[in-house]
Design a protein around this motif. Structure first.
Motif, PDB file in Angstrom:
ATOM      1  N   UNK A   1       0.822  -1.213   0.000  1.00  0.00           N
ATOM      2  CA  UNK A   1       0.000   0.000   0.000  1.00  0.00           C
ATOM      3  C   UNK A   1       0.851   1.256   0.000  1.00  0.00           C
ATOM      4  N   UNK A   2       1.988   1.192   0.672  1.00  0.00           N
ATOM      5  CA  UNK A   2       2.868   2.361   0.625  1.00  0.00           C
ATOM      6  C   UNK A   2       3.368   2.553  -0.804  1.00  0.00           C
ATOM      7  N   UNK A   3       3.602   1.453  -1.482  1.00  0.00           N
ATOM      8  CA  UNK A   3       3.981   1.523  -2.890  1.00  0.00           C
ATOM      9  C   UNK A   3       2.867   2.143  -3.717  1.00  0.00           C
ATOM     10  N   UNK A   4       1.638   1.836  -3.381  1.00  0.00           N
ATOM     11  CA  UNK A   4       0.493   2.381  -4.110  1.00  0.00           C
ATOM     12  C   UNK A   4       0.441   3.903  -3.964  1.00  0.00           C
ATOM     13  N   UNK A   5       0.683   4.354  -2.767  1.00  0.00           N
ATOM     14  CA  UNK A   5       0.633   5.801  -2.527  1.00  0.00           C
ATOM     15  C   UNK A   5       1.719   6.541  -3.307  1.00  0.00           C
TER      16      UNK A   5
ATOM     17  N   UNK B   1      -8.305   3.284 -34.473  1.00  0.00           N
ATOM     18  CA  UNK B   1      -7.907   2.315 -35.493  1.00  0.00           C
ATOM     19  C   UNK B   1      -6.631   1.634 -35.049  1.00  0.00           C
ATOM     20  N   UNK B   2      -6.700   1.135 -33.852  1.00  0.00           N
ATOM     21  CA  UNK B   2      -5.476   0.642 -33.239  1.00  0.00           C
ATOM     22  C   UNK B   2      -5.080  -0.723 -33.771  1.00  0.00           C
ATOM     23  N   UNK B   3      -3.795  -0.947 -33.682  1.00  0.00           N
ATOM     24  CA  UNK B   3      -3.258  -2.242 -34.073  1.00  0.00           C
ATOM     25  C   UNK B   3      -2.273  -2.656 -32.987  1.00  0.00           C
ATOM     26  N   UNK B   4      -2.783  -3.436 -32.022  1.00  0.00           N
ATOM     27  CA  UNK B   4      -1.949  -3.832 -30.884  1.00  0.00           C
ATOM     28  C   UNK B   4      -1.757  -5.340 -30.939  1.00  0.00           C
ATOM     29  N   UNK B   5      -0.510  -5.748 -30.955  1.00  0.00           N
ATOM     30  CA  UNK B   5      -0.263  -7.191 -31.077  1.00  0.00           C
ATOM     31  C   UNK B   5      -0.332  -7.897 -29.725  1.00  0.00           C
ATOM     32  N   UNK B   6      -0.007  -7.178 -28.659  1.00  0.00           N
ATOM     33  CA  UNK B   6       0.029  -7.846 -27.348  1.00  0.00           C
ATOM     34  C   UNK B   6      -1.268  -7.688 -26.571  1.00  0.00           C
ATOM     35  N   UNK B   7      -1.206  -7.877 -25.212  1.00  0.00           N
ATOM     36  CA  UNK B   7      -2.388  -7.774 -24.364  1.00  0.00           C
ATOM     37  C   UNK B   7      -2.609  -6.336 -23.933  1.00  0.00           C
ATOM     38  N   UNK B   8      -3.887  -6.017 -23.680  1.00  0.00           N
ATOM     39  CA  UNK B   8      -4.208  -4.687 -23.176  1.00  0.00           C
ATOM     40  C   UNK B   8      -4.820  -4.845 -21.792  1.00  0.00           C
ATOM     41  N   UNK B   9      -4.227  -4.202 -20.788  1.00  0.00           N
ATOM     42  CA  UNK B   9      -4.727  -4.290 -19.408  1.00  0.00           C
ATOM     43  C   UNK B   9      -5.086  -2.917 -18.902  1.00  0.00           C
ATOM     44  N   UNK B  10      -6.260  -2.818 -18.293  1.00  0.00           N
ATOM     45  CA  UNK B  10      -6.614  -1.573 -17.610  1.00  0.00           C
ATOM     46  C   UNK B  10      -6.725  -1.888 -16.124  1.00  0.00           C
ATOM     47  N   UNK B  11      -5.986  -1.188 -15.335  1.00  0.00           N
ATOM     48  CA  UNK B  11      -5.998  -1.446 -13.888  1.00  0.00           C
ATOM     49  C   UNK B  11      -6.521  -0.207 -13.190  1.00  0.00           C
ATOM     50  N   UNK B  12      -7.683  -0.341 -12.498  1.00  0.00           N
ATOM     51  CA  UNK B  12      -8.281   0.824 -11.843  1.00  0.00           C
ATOM     52  C   UNK B  12      -8.250   0.726 -10.329  1.00  0.00           C
TER      53      UNK B  12
ATOM     54  N   UNK C   1      -7.726  -0.654  -6.405  1.00  0.00           N
ATOM     55  CA  UNK C   1      -6.569  -0.971  -5.578  1.00  0.00           C
ATOM     56  C   UNK C   1      -6.226  -2.452  -5.660  1.00  0.00           C
ATOM     57  N   UNK C   2      -7.273  -3.274  -5.627  1.00  0.00           N
ATOM     58  CA  UNK C   2      -6.999  -4.704  -5.578  1.00  0.00           C
ATOM     59  C   UNK C   2      -6.502  -5.222  -6.914  1.00  0.00           C
ATOM     60  N   UNK C   3      -7.055  -4.656  -7.960  1.00  0.00           N
ATOM     61  CA  UNK C   3      -6.531  -5.033  -9.273  1.00  0.00           C
ATOM     62  C   UNK C   3      -5.067  -4.638  -9.372  1.00  0.00           C
ATOM     63  N   UNK C   4      -4.804  -3.447  -8.855  1.00  0.00           N
ATOM     64  CA  UNK C   4      -3.429  -2.964  -8.883  1.00  0.00           C
ATOM     65  C   UNK C   4      -2.499  -3.912  -8.125  1.00  0.00           C
ATOM     66  N   UNK C   5      -3.037  -4.371  -6.935  1.00  0.00           N
ATOM     67  CA  UNK C   5      -2.271  -5.330  -6.133  1.00  0.00           C
ATOM     68  C   UNK C   5      -1.974  -6.585  -6.939  1.00  0.00           C
TER      69      UNK C   5
ATOM     70  N   UNK D   1       1.555 -10.110  -9.981  1.00  0.00           N
ATOM     71  CA  UNK D   1       1.841 -10.805 -11.244  1.00  0.00           C
ATOM     72  C   UNK D   1       3.167 -10.332 -11.834  1.00  0.00           C
ATOM     73  N   UNK D   2       3.347  -9.011 -11.843  1.00  0.00           N
ATOM     74  CA  UNK D   2       4.543  -8.487 -12.488  1.00  0.00           C
ATOM     75  C   UNK D   2       5.799  -8.859 -11.715  1.00  0.00           C
ATOM     76  N   UNK D   3       5.674  -8.881 -10.362  1.00  0.00           N
ATOM     77  CA  UNK D   3       6.877  -9.242  -9.608  1.00  0.00           C
ATOM     78  C   UNK D   3       7.196 -10.713  -9.807  1.00  0.00           C
ATOM     79  N   UNK D   4       6.142 -11.536  -9.960  1.00  0.00           N
ATOM     80  CA  UNK D   4       6.370 -12.943 -10.246  1.00  0.00           C
ATOM     81  C   UNK D   4       7.031 -13.097 -11.616  1.00  0.00           C
ATOM     82  N   UNK D   5       6.540 -12.316 -12.575  1.00  0.00           N
ATOM     83  CA  UNK D   5       7.121 -12.347 -13.925  1.00  0.00           C
ATOM     84  C   UNK D   5       8.590 -11.941 -13.895  1.00  0.00           C
ATOM     85  N   UNK D   6       8.853 -10.873 -13.141  1.00  0.00           N
ATOM     86  CA  UNK D   6      10.232 -10.404 -13.015  1.00  0.00           C
ATOM     87  C   UNK D   6      11.130 -11.484 -12.453  1.00  0.00           C
TER      88      UNK D   6
END
Lengths: 206, 187
Positions: free
Chosen positions: A106-110, A170-181, A183-187, A192-197
């Motif tokens: 949460x401190x990271x979120x702030x 008229x977008x052309x996006x080859x990868x995934x599109x994520x919208x994070x709004x 707090x919990x989604x952000x968490x 996920x990203x830290x696991x990926x890292x």
């Protein structure tokens, strides 16, 4: 006295315990009628019992209760909470872990409230909006924090928008599109990203 | 009575140490008496009886509330008594030479020689005799005879206290009675 048959003596004891069967009792009585030794044996046994039973009650010393109460270990079971915590060390460890983890997250979120985005060539910025211009192609992933993204051109990679909106015509996006709004989604994204890292780090080391 | 005891036990488990005093006062007489008959010494009996209540307290969370508390308590007390008797045995002769240790026995002797009416003295003698005869029994017979004839407990309860089959308890009571009968016959 040793002339009394063993089974008769056994019946005497059954009789004294009060759990003699009817057959045994009849046999015992019939036998004892004719046997002086048996009569005496039985007499001695009953007087032995009477002798023991006449024992007087020995009074417990005064202040016995107080002495026991004083000697009881004081710290045990002092409060319910303490003993509960002591009995469940795993829960305590898990709870502490959760507290510290959420605090750091949460401190990271702030701290992440500022507008930022992944630097890529040929990206345009208008206020807090990142634009991929028409006819341009962005190679690589784009992460936008606290801002929106408008894609008019093409993106070869993933787009992640945190606390913002993804807009495309008229977008052309080859990868995934994520919208994070939220707090919990952000968490979740953070985890996920830290696991990926971590995963990519392991892969690199190999 | 069992319901009251269980209520007190729950209170103690919740942290109310004072609730334990009711349990102690309820059973102190019986526990002390068994210890005294087993050990044949008032000071030791007091020691062990106190120890039994303290052990019961510290292990109270292991007590199954569906069972009878007195049975559990008697088991702790008799086990402590038997342990004490076994520990004492090898030291017996060594102890006899030390003046300080038989002081306790001397003291009780002096206390009982105060002149009393003849009737009273006769009664005293009988009581001394009983305790003496009981203490002459091997401990495995002694404990069953005490529980059966001094505490007047049912055979099933004695079997639960000593954690041995009913048949074994009966056999020991039979042998205990025979041993006592022979002891009394000799005098």
């Amino acid at each position: 006295m040793s002339t009394c048959p063993e089974h008769i003596v056994q019946y005497m004891h059954e009789y004294l315990d009060g759990d003699i069967s009817r057959e045994h009792e009849q046999e015992l009585k019939a036998y004892m009628r004719d046997c002086k030794d048996c009569q005496q044996h039985m007499q001695e046994l009953t007087s032995t019992i009477a002798f023991v039973k006449s024992a007087a009650v020995i009074e417990v010393p005064p202040n016995f209760v107080e002495q026991v109460m004083q000697k009881l270990p004081k710290r045990r079971m002092r409060t319910g909470v303490q003993s509960w915590l002591r009995r469940h060390p795993f829960f305590v460890a898990a709870a502490l872990f959760c507290i510290f983890m959420s605090a750091s997250l949460f401190s990271g979120y702030k701290n992440d409230q500022e507008f930022s985005f992944t630097k890529q060539p040929n990206l345009q910025v208008e206020g807090q909006t990142v634009i991929v211009p028409e006819g341009e192609t962005v190679k690589g992933d784009i992460v936008v924090k606290n801002g929106d993204i408008i894609v008019k051109g093409a993106v070869e990679g993933d787009i992640t928008v945190i606390n913002g909106k993804y807009m495309a015509s008229t977008a052309n996006v080859t990868g995934q599109i994520d919208e994070v709004d939220e707090v919990f989604e952000w968490l979740w994204y953070k985890i996920k990203s830290s696991a990926k890292n971590a995963w990519s780090f392991i892969e690199k080391n190999e | 009575m069992d319901a009251l005891v269980n209520k007190r036990i729950k209170q103690v488990l919740k942290g109310d140490q004072q609730a334990y005093s009711d349990i102690v006062s309820l059973y102190q007489q019986q526990v002390y008496h068994v210890c005294y008959r087993m050990l044949n010494n008032r000071h030791e009996a007091e020691d062990i009886a106190q120890e039994a209540f303290i052990r019961a307290y510290t292990n109270l969370h292991t007590f199954d509330l569906k069972r009878k508390f007195s049975t559990w308590l008697f088991r702790i007390a008799t086990n402590l008594c038997i342990d004490r008797i076994r520990k004492k045995k090898p030291d017996y002769y060594l102890d006899a030479e030390i003046a300080g240790t038989d002081g306790l026995d001397m003291y009780s002797q002096i206390a009982s020689t105060n002149r009393l009416p003849d009737e009273e003295v006769e009664r005293m003698e009988l009581q001394e005799r009983i305790q003496y005869e009981i203490s002459c029994l091997p401990e495995k017979y002694r404990v069953v005879i005490i529980l059966k004839y001094m505490e007047e407990l049912p055979l099933q309860e004695i079997s639960d206290i000593l954690n041995m089959p009913l048949g074994t308890v009966k056999t020991r009571i039979h042998r205990g009675r025979e041993a006592l009968r022979k002891q009394l016959g000799n005098l």
